[in-house]
Design an enzyme around this catalytic site. Structure first.
Site, short mmCIF file in Angstrom:
data_model
loop_
_atom_site.label_atom_id
_atom_site.label_comp_id
_atom_site.label_asym_id
_atom_site.label_seq_id
_atom_site.Cartn_x
_atom_site.Cartn_y
_atom_site.Cartn_z
N GLU A 464 1.02 -1.18 -0.09
CA GLU A 464 0.02 -0.12 0.00
C GLU A 464 0.75 1.13 0.10
O GLU A 464 0.64 1.92 1.01
CB GLU A 464 -1.02 -0.10 1.07
N GLU A 530 -4.49 -9.83 0.11
CA GLU A 530 -5.32 -9.58 1.27
C GLU A 530 -6.86 -9.78 0.96
O GLU A 530 -7.34 -9.23 -0.26
CB GLU A 530 -5.14 -8.30 1.81
#
Length: 1019
Positions: A464, A530
Site C-alpha cells: 500500500e 489480502e
C-alpha cells in the site's frame, strides 16, 4: 540493480570516526552509517557437537536486563551517556527484547492508515516530529565470555530496533541504521577493552524511515528482537548462497553452494546421507541429485548440508549446518507452479504479534505455524515487513509457502492521492530519488538474510505505497539477484509501471469481481494478497473465493487478513482484565478496534471463524451421495490414501455406526468411493459424516487430527405426530387471559399487550415462572464490526426502534382469542415505528401439554431497510445457564459461515456464549437448530423447538447491553438468560470491513410477508 549500485546510492555513509549527529535522522538519504553488509542468516559453530546442540561458542547473547533512559524527544536525551565515565546506574532497568511502551514509557498507539503524528505536528515527508519523538537510551555492560583469539573479529547485531538506532562501545561511535525489521550489525573489534565493556544505543521512535513504516499495527519502539555478539574466526564464511535447479520432470536436481570465504583456508561440504559436494572453484560447490526428495507444504523435505571450514594449517575453525529444500517455484505456462503443479495459495497474512507485542520467542513462532498448519493453511505473507529469522527456518521445516515482504508501507500518503486528489508526484516513495537508497537498502537486507529459505516463493516490494519508478527499481533489483517471482499490489492503483509485479495482485476484491476481471485480463496469474477481512464476527461467504480458485486457473488464491488480533492486556479500574485496542491508552489519533482482524484471538486461541477456515481450506473436497462419496483431491503432492477415512452414521446426534473405508485418490484427481454403511429405513433425521484423519502424529497435529470433513443430512419419513393432550382451560379476565392445564399456566395481559407469565411444573404455587419479561418480536442485534463498517446502524436503525418500541395498540380490544379441540390461540398485532409503518402479528397457540407454538408474521412494505434479523426475544432465569442444542455446531455459525459446522447435539455454558471479540457485538448464534434447552443444575428449564431449523442464541445479555459495551468488562452483571430464536439473521459478511455488504443471498427478504414458527415449553 546490484549491491554495488545500492552502496553508491546510499548518501548516508561517512568515515568510521565521524560523530553521530541526531539531526540527520530527518534525512531520507541517511539510511545507514558503518553498518556491516547484510548476509545470509547462517550460524557458525566451533564443532559438529556444538552444531548438533544448537549452541554456538562464537555467539554471546546480550539480551536480558539493560539500563534505560526515556526522553520525549532527541533534545531531551542525555548527552554523552555513552562515555565510559557517565554513570547510568541510577537509570531504570528494562528487558531486551521488549517494546518500551509495554514497560511504562511513552504509550502504545494503534493507527491503521493514519500516521501517528497526523494532526499533532505538521511535517512533510522525510521530516520527523520535534516535540514528540520518544528516544530510548540503552546501556549494557558486558565482559567477553573468553579472550579474543588471534585474528578474531567481533560484531554486535541488533536484530530488531524500531525505528532507527545509533550505537557506541566504550564511548566510540560505531554507527547508525534504519529499517526496524532487519539486523543492524556493527563491527566492535577495535573498540573492545579488557574486562568490562560499555555498550550504548539510542533508539528513535520516529526517523525519516518512519514514513515508510505506516503499517496497520501498534506503533512501538525500542530493541524488540535479540541483541547478539558474534565472533568471526580468522577464516570465516561471511555469506552462503544456495541455488537449486530442479529440472522439468523433477527427476534431477543440481544443488549449488556459493561460499564467500574470508581468510586463508579451505571449505568442504557434504549432504548428510548423500555425499560430498564437488568443489568448482570461486567458492562454488555442487552436486547432482537423482530422484530428489522434493520440498512442498505437504512434504517439506530438507537436506542437511554440513560445511566444514579449516584454516591454512588444516585446523577446524567453523562448522555450518545449512538446510536445503529442493523445489521449483516459478511461473510456468502462465501459472504459479510448485514442482510443476499449479499452486492455490490457501494463505494468511501474519503480523508478528502476541501478548508481548511484536516480541516473540522461537517457541511462540513455532506454535503459530503449527496452528496454521493444523487449519489447512499452506502459505503466509509476512505483512508487512521481514519477520524474525526463526520464522523462516520453521516455515522451511514445517512446510509453508512464504511471500517475504520488505518493510514498506506509506498508506497515509497514498490516501492523499487516492482519496483527496493530491497529485501523483506527492507519492512516497513514488518517483522521488531521495527515497530510493532506503528502499534498495531494505530490499537487500531482506534478500541477503533470507535468500536460502526454500519456504520463500515470492519477494514482495512492500504494501500500500502506490507506485512509481522507485518500486519499479526495487523489483528490478530482486530480479537481478534471484529467480523467484516478484509481487507488488500497488500497481493495481498506479499502473504506470506494470513490470513492477509478476502477478496481478489485489485486495478485498469480491469473488464475483475477480471472475469478471479475469474474463478480460489473462496476462498474469491473479492473487488476492489480502482478502476476507476477518474483523470481529466476520469471515462470511469465503467459500465463494475458494471455489473460484479451483474453477478459474488464473485465480491462484489469497491471504486472509489476518492471523491474530492485535491487542494489549490491560486491567480496568475495578481490577478486571481485558484486551485494549486503539484509544484505550490515551492515544490519539487512533483507529479503535480495527486491530481485531484475527482468525485467532490475541492470546492465539482460535476464534469461531477458524472452524470455517479449516473447512474451506481443506485439501479434500467431498460430496456425499446416497451410496457413494466423490472426493476431489486438491492437494499438490499427497494421495488421499495418506489418511484414514472414517464414515459415521448418526440419528439426531446419537452415533449408530462407524466404519473405515480405504481410498487412494491421487493429488489433483477426483474419485468415487462406495459408502461402507447405509441409512436405515426407520423414520428419523440421520447424518452421514465423512472424516479424513491423520494416520499418525505430525509435528503440527496428533494422530487422528481431522484434515477434511463433510456431512450429509438425510430425513426418512415424517416426524412422529404429536400426541394431543386434553385441551387446556381458558380463563377470561377483565385485563388478562389465562390458559392452563396439568402442570402449567400461561397468562396474557390485555392491559399491556403481551405474554405476561409462563409457569411450569407441579408445585404448590402453580409451577415455576420461566419468563422474566414479556417476549417481543425482535429485528435487531448488536451491530458487528462489518455492519458498522458499511454504516448498517444508520440504515437499519428503525429496526432497533421496532424491537424496543413496537406496541400493541389498544390490546384490550385488539387481542384475538381462538379455541379448537386441542388448544387456545392468542394473537397480538404489533405496530412498528418504521417508515413506512408496518405490523407484525404474533400468534401463541397453547396446547394441553403446556407447549406454546409461536407464529410471527411480518408484513414487509416497499421502502423498508434490510432486516438485521427476524425472530423473538425471550428472557428467562439466569440460573438456566446450561445450553444444550441439536443443530449446527460446535462453534457459532451464521447463514454465510456454516460450511464448517455440523449438525449434532452440543453443550455449552451460556456464560461463555458471547464470543470475546475485542469489542462486544452480535455473536454466539447457531444455524439449523431443531431444538435447544437452557436448564439449571437439576435439568429444569426451557426448551425451544423448530423442526425445520431456526437460528438460535442464548446469551447472558440483551443485544442492547452488548451494543452499549466497548469491552467485555463493561457488560453488566448477569441478571437473566436471553433467548433469541430467529427465522434468520443477516450473514456476517467480510469481503472487507469498511463498506462491503453481506452478499445479497444472505439477506432476509425485503418484500412480501415473512413467517417464522417455533415453539417453547418447560422441561
Amino acid at each position: 540493480m546490484t549491491l554495488d549500485t545500492i552502496d553508491r546510492a546510499d548518501a548516508g555513509s561517512r568515515d568510521d570516526d565521524a560523530a553521530f549527529d541526531a539531526a540527520r535522522i530527518a534525512d531520507p538519504r541517511f539510511v545507514r552509517e558503518n553498518r556491516r553488509p547484510a548476509h545470509s542468516d547462517h550460524r557458525w559453530f566451533r564443532s559438529a557437537e556444538e552444531a548438533a546442540d544448537g549452541r554456538s561458542g562464537y555467539e554471546q547473547s546480550l539480551s536480558g536486563r539493560w539500563k534505560i533512559h526515556y526522553a520525549k524527544n532527541p533534545a531531551a536525551a542525555p548527552a554523552g551517556f555513552f562515555d565510559p565515565g557517565y554513570d547510568c546506574e541510577s537509570w531504570d532497568d528494562i528487558p531486551v527484547p521488549a517494546h518500551i511502551q509495554l514497560h511504562g514509557y511513552d504509550r502504545p498507539q494503534y493507527v491503521n492508515v493514519q500516521y501517528p503524528w497526523d494532526g499533532v505536528e505538521e511535517i512533510s515527508p522525510g521530516q520527523v516530529p520535534e516535540r514528540y519523538n520518544p528516544v530510548a537510551s540503552y546501556v549494557k555492560s558486558f565482559v567477553l565470555d573468553r579472550p579474543l583469539e588471534t585474528g578474531e573479529t567481533v560484531s554486535v547485531s541488533f536484530l530488531g530496533a524500531e525505528s532507527a538506532i545509533a550505537v557506541w562501545l566504550n564511548g566510540r561511535y560505531l554507527g547508525y541504521a534504519t529499517d526496524s525489521f532487519t539486523p543492524s550489525e556493527f563491527d566492535v573489534t577495535d573498540a573492545l577493552v579488557e574486562g568490562e565493556n560499555k555498550l550504548a544505543a539510542q533508539v528513535f521512535k520516529f526517523s525519516s524511515g518512519s514514513w515508510l513504516e505506516d503499517q496497520d499495527f501498534f506503533r512501538f519502539s525500542g530493541l524488540f528482537r535479540d541483541v547478539v555478539l558474534s565472533r568471526r574466526p580468522v577464516v570465516h564464511v561471511e555469506d552462503i548462497r544456495v541455488d537449486v535447479d530442479l529440472a522439468p520432470g523433477n527427476q534431477v536436481a543440481d544443488v549449488t553452494l556459493r561460499v564467500a570465504l574470508r581468510g586463508d583456508g579451505r571449505v568442504r561440504a557434504r549432504i548428510d546421507g548423500v555425499g560430498e559436494l564437488e568443489h568448482r572453484g570461486d567458492g562454488g560447490f555442487g552436486i547432482r541429485l537423482q530422484n530428489p526428495l522434493l520440498w512442498s507444504p505437504e512434504h517439506p523435505a530438507l537436506y542437511d548440508v554440513e560445511i566444514e571450514v579449516r584454516d591454512g594449517d588444516g585446523a577446524l575453525v567453523e562448522v555450518i549446518m545449512q538446510r536445503v529444500g529442493v523445489r521449483r517455484f516459478a511461473i510456468e505456462d502462465g501459472l504459479l507452479s510448485l514442482n510443476g503443479r499449479r499452486v492455490v495459495f490457501l494463505g494468511v497474512n501474519r503480523h508478528e504479534f502476541g501478548l508481548a507485542g511484536r516480541v516473540q520467542t522461537a517457541a511462540e513462532i513455532e506454535s503459530d505455524i503449527l496452528l496454521l498448519k493444523a487449519a489447512g493453511v499452506n502459505a503466509v505473507r509476512t505483512s508487512h515487513y521481514p519477520n524474525s529469522t526463526a520464522f523462516y527456518h520453521l516455515a522451511d521445516r514445517h512446510g509453508l509457502m512464504v511471500i517475504d515482504e520488505m518493510n514498506l508501507e506509506s498508506h497515509g500518503v497514498w490516501d492523499r492521492i487516492r482519496k483527496l486528489g493530491a497529485p501523483i508526484d506527492e507519492a512516497v516513495p513514488g518517483d522521488r530519488p531521495e527515497w530510493l537508497p532506503a528502499l534498495l537498502d531494505r530490499a537487500a537486507s531482506m534478500y541477503e538474510r533470507d535468500k536460502n529459505h526454500p519456504s520463500i516463493v515470492m519477494w514482495s516490494c512492500g504494501n500500500e505505497s502506490y507506485g512509481g519508478t522507485n518500486l519499479r527499481d526495487v523489483a528490478a533489483y530482486f530480479r537481478d539477484v534471484d529467480t523467484r517471482p516478484v509481487h507488488y499490489e500497488g500497481v493495481h492503483w498506479d499502473p504506470r509501471h506494470e513490470e513492477t509485479t509478476d502477478v496481478v495482485s489485489q485486495m478485498y476484491t469480491p469473488a464475483a469481481e475477480v471472475e469478471e476481471f479475469l474474463r478480460e485480463h489473462r496476462e498474469k496469474p491473479f492473487i488476492l494478497c489480502e482478502y476476507a477481512h476477518a474483523m470481529g464476527n466476520s469471515f462470511g461467504a469465503v467459500d465463494e473465493y475458494i471455489e473460484l480458485a479451483y474453477r478459474e486457473p488464473l485465480f491462484q488464491g489469497g491471504f486472509i487478513w489476518d492471523f491474530a488480533d492485535q491487542a494489549i492486556a490491560l486491567t480496568d479500574r475495578y481490577g478486571e482484565e481485558y484486551f485494549g485496542y486503539g484509544g484505550d491508552f490515551g492515544d490519539a489519533p487512533n483507529d479503535g478496534e480495527f486491530c481485531g482482524n484475527g482468525i485467532f484471538f490475541t492470546d492465539h486461541t482460535p476464534t469461531p471463524k477458524l472452524q470455517e477456515v479449516a473447512y474451506v481450506y481443506q485439501g479434500l473436497r467431498i460430496r456425499i451421495d446416497d451410496d457413494a462419496m466423490t472426493v476431489h483431491n486438491r492437494l499438490m503432492a499427497t494421495s488421499s490414501a495418506a489418511y484414514r477415512c472414517v464414515v459415521t452414521l448418526a440419528r439426531e446426534g446419537e452415533v449408530l455406526r462407524q466404519a473405515e473405508v480405504e481410498t487412494d485418490i491421487a493429488a489433483g484427481e477426483t474419485g468415487t468411493v462406495a459408502l461402507p454403511l447405509a441409512v436405515p429405513a426407520a423414520p428419523g433425521e440421520y447424518t452421514i459424516d465423512v472424516s479424513f484423519r491423520l494416520r499418525s502424529a505430525t509435528a503440527w497435529a496428533p494422530e487422528g487430527h481431522e484434515v477434511a470433513r463433510e456431512q450429509r443430512v438425510v430425513r426418512v419419513g415424517s416426524p412422529p405426530a404429536v400426541v394431543a393432550a386434553p385441551a387446556p382451560e381458558l380463563v377470561r379476565g377483565a385485563h388478562n387471559i389465562g390458559v392452563r392445564g396439568a402442570g402449567f399456566s400461561v397468562l396474557f395481559s390485555t392491559l399491556y399487550g403481551g405474554l405476561a407469565s409462563y409457569r411450569f411444573g407441579m408445585t404448590s404455587d402453580g409451577g415455576r415462572e420461566l419468563l422474566t419479561s414479556m417476549p417481543r418480536p425482535h429485528f435487531w442485534h448488536a451491530p458487528t464490526a462489518n455492519e458498522r463498517g458499511w454504516e448498517a446502524p444508520f440504515e437499519d436503525g428503525q429496526w432497533l426502534l421496532a424491537s424496543r418500541y413496537g406496541r400493541v395498540r389498544d390490546p384490550l380490544t385488539t387481542t384475538r382469542v381462538e379455541t379448537d379441540e386441542t388448544s387456545v390461540t392468542v394473537t397480538l398485532s404489533y405496530e412498528l415505528p418504521t417508515r413506512p409503518a408496518t405490523t407484525c402479528d404474533v400468534a401463541y397457540r397453547v396446547d394441553g401439554a403446556g407447549r406454546v407454538e409461536v407464529t410471527q408474521t411480518l408484513q414487509l412494505v416497499d421502502g423498508l431497510p434490510s432486516l438485521p434479523e427476524f425472530g423473538m426475544l425471550l428472557t428467562t432465569l439466569p440460573e438456566f445457564r446450561r445450553l444444550r442444542w441439536y443443530g449446527d455446531g460446535p462453534e457459532e455459525c451464521y447463514v454465510d459461515r456454516r460450511g464448517g459446522a455440523r449438525l449434532g447435539v452440543y453443550d455449552r455454558d451460556v456464560a461463555t456464549e458471547l464470543t470475546p471479540y475485542l469489542r462486544p457485538q452480535e455473536a454466539g448464534s447457531r444455524t439449523g437448530v431443531r431444538w435447544a434447552e437452557v436448564t439449571d443444575g437439576r435439568g429444569a428449564g426451557l426448551r425451544v423447538e423448530s423442526p425445520e431449523g431456526m437460528e438460535f442464541s442464548a446469551l447472558p445479555w440483551t443485544p442492547d447491553e452488548v451494543e452499549n459495551a466497548l469491552h467485555h468488562t463493561e457488560l453488566p452483571p448477569i441478571h437473566r438468560t436471553v433467548l433469541r430464536p430467529a427465522l434468520m439473521r443477516r450473514g456476517v459478511g467480510g469481503d472487507d470491513s469498511w463498506g462491503a455488504r453481506t452478499l445479497a443471498q444472505y439477506h432476509l427478504p425485503t418484500s412480501g410477508d415473512l413467517e417464522f414458527r417455533f415453539a417453547f415449553r418447560g422441561v
